[in-house]
Design an enzyme around this catalytic site. Sequence first.
Site, PDB file in Angstrom:
ATOM      1  N   GLN A 154       0.187  -1.062   0.062  1.00  0.00           N
ATOM      2  CA  GLN A 154       0.097  -0.084   0.082  1.00  0.00           C
ATOM      3  C   GLN A 154       0.915   1.108   0.272  1.00  0.00           C
ATOM      4  OE1 GLN A 154      -2.282  -0.672   3.159  1.00  0.00           O
ATOM      5  NE2 GLN A 154      -0.909   0.035   5.131  1.00  0.00           N
ATOM      6  N   HIS A 170       1.520  -4.640   3.163  1.00  0.00           N
ATOM      7  CA  HIS A 170      -0.395  -5.135   3.962  1.00  0.00           C
ATOM      8  C   HIS A 170      -0.653  -5.916   4.346  1.00  0.00           C
ATOM      9  CE1 HIS A 170      -4.953  -3.946   3.819  1.00  0.00           C
ATOM     10  NE2 HIS A 170      -4.002  -5.022   4.638  1.00  0.00           N
ATOM     11  N   PHE A 180      -0.443  -5.722  13.620  1.00  0.00           N
ATOM     12  CA  PHE A 180      -0.883  -5.718  12.186  1.00  0.00           C
ATOM     13  C   PHE A 180      -0.320  -7.267  11.693  1.00  0.00           C
ATOM     14  CE2 PHE A 180      -0.017  -3.230   7.791  1.00  0.00           C
ATOM     15  CZ  PHE A 180      -1.287  -3.929   7.534  1.00  0.00           C
ATOM     16  N   GLU A 204      -1.972 -10.558   9.977  1.00  0.00           N
ATOM     17  CA  GLU A 204      -2.209 -11.085   9.084  1.00  0.00           C
ATOM     18  C   GLU A 204      -1.251 -12.923   8.499  1.00  0.00           C
ATOM     19  OE1 GLU A 204      -2.925  -9.455   5.295  1.00  0.00           O
ATOM     20  OE2 GLU A 204      -3.284  -7.722   7.203  1.00  0.00           O
ATOM     21  N   LYS A 242      -5.151 -14.920   9.468  1.00  0.00           N
ATOM     22  CA  LYS A 242      -5.479 -14.803   8.863  1.00  0.00           C
ATOM     23  C   LYS A 242      -5.337 -15.567   7.062  1.00  0.00           C
ATOM     24  CE  LYS A 242      -9.646 -12.197   5.876  1.00  0.00           C
ATOM     25  NZ  LYS A 242     -10.029 -10.797   6.123  1.00  0.00           N
ATOM     26  N   HIS A 243      -4.245 -14.421   7.298  1.00  0.00           N
ATOM     27  CA  HIS A 243      -3.639 -15.350   5.949  1.00  0.00           C
ATOM     28  C   HIS A 243      -2.261 -16.866   5.412  1.00  0.00           C
ATOM     29  CE1 HIS A 243      -6.045 -13.070   3.969  1.00  0.00           C
ATOM     30  NE2 HIS A 243      -5.708 -11.456   4.736  1.00  0.00           N
TER      31      HIS A 243
END
Length: 252
Positions: free
Chosen positions: A31, A58, A137, A141, A144-145
């Site tokens: 980003q 990101h 953060f 991440e 989730k991923h």
Amino acid sequence: MKPAIAVVLLCSLLAVSSAAEKFDFFYLVQQWPGSFCDTRQGCCFPDTGKPPADFGIHGMWPNYAKCGRGRQEELATGLLEEDAVAFLSGVGRRGKCWPEYCDDGNALSPWEIRDMVASLDRSWPTLSCKSGRSFEFWSYEWKKHGTCSNLEQHEYFARALALKARYNLTAILAGAGIVPSDTATYSLSSVREAIARGTGATANLECNRDADGNAQLFQVYQCVDREGKKLIDCPLSMPTKCSRDKVKLPVF
Ligand SMILES: *[C@@H]1O[C@H](CO)[C@@H](O)[C@H](O)[C@H]1NC(C)=O
């Protein structure tokens, strides 16, 4: 217990524990901080201070090459073994575009990434106002991923950092005359071409709007092979949300 039953049970346990997540490629999403911060919502700097005026990571997100309609058609013809995927990972349901939250018990450990914290602070800073701690953060991440990536924690973050370092998007755009400015606008196709030429692979672009409603380049989605090592041409296009061909790249 009969030996045959024990063998069958053991085999199915092994199959579950070694199940590789089925996805097709990663999106490495970076980003532009100027575009994150000048929206109506605004941004906050992390407790390590103002990040560099450079694209920041990101996330690195496992994604399916076919999703929405295309994926539904494949599922309908049985090519993707939906039951196996859904059973093993809890995701891959009809029409989903990516797997997520593949192992909620696997929280990011500060110890695992201790040698990369300085690079992560520089290259993967949070701009959220919810928490100034970038570690939160990265943890989000990862959960989730990253847990769907088939990579260990250290490898996951190391590969994202290596890719970002190898292709400096800020420098690649500057080389094509696309530099941060509060007045200039650039055509999307020139951004697209600069990235394709500078990295050797096509990428997807996403815009957002500044507080005055101007379209601006917000995120670049580079596509990466399943190992998280090599850029590939993006197998999937996505809506840019740019609405106009001309976009800004605001000063940060
Ligand atoms: C990327 O390139 C920009 C512009 O040349 C430079 O300011 C920045 O330091 C570079 N980033 C890294 C991580 O080297």
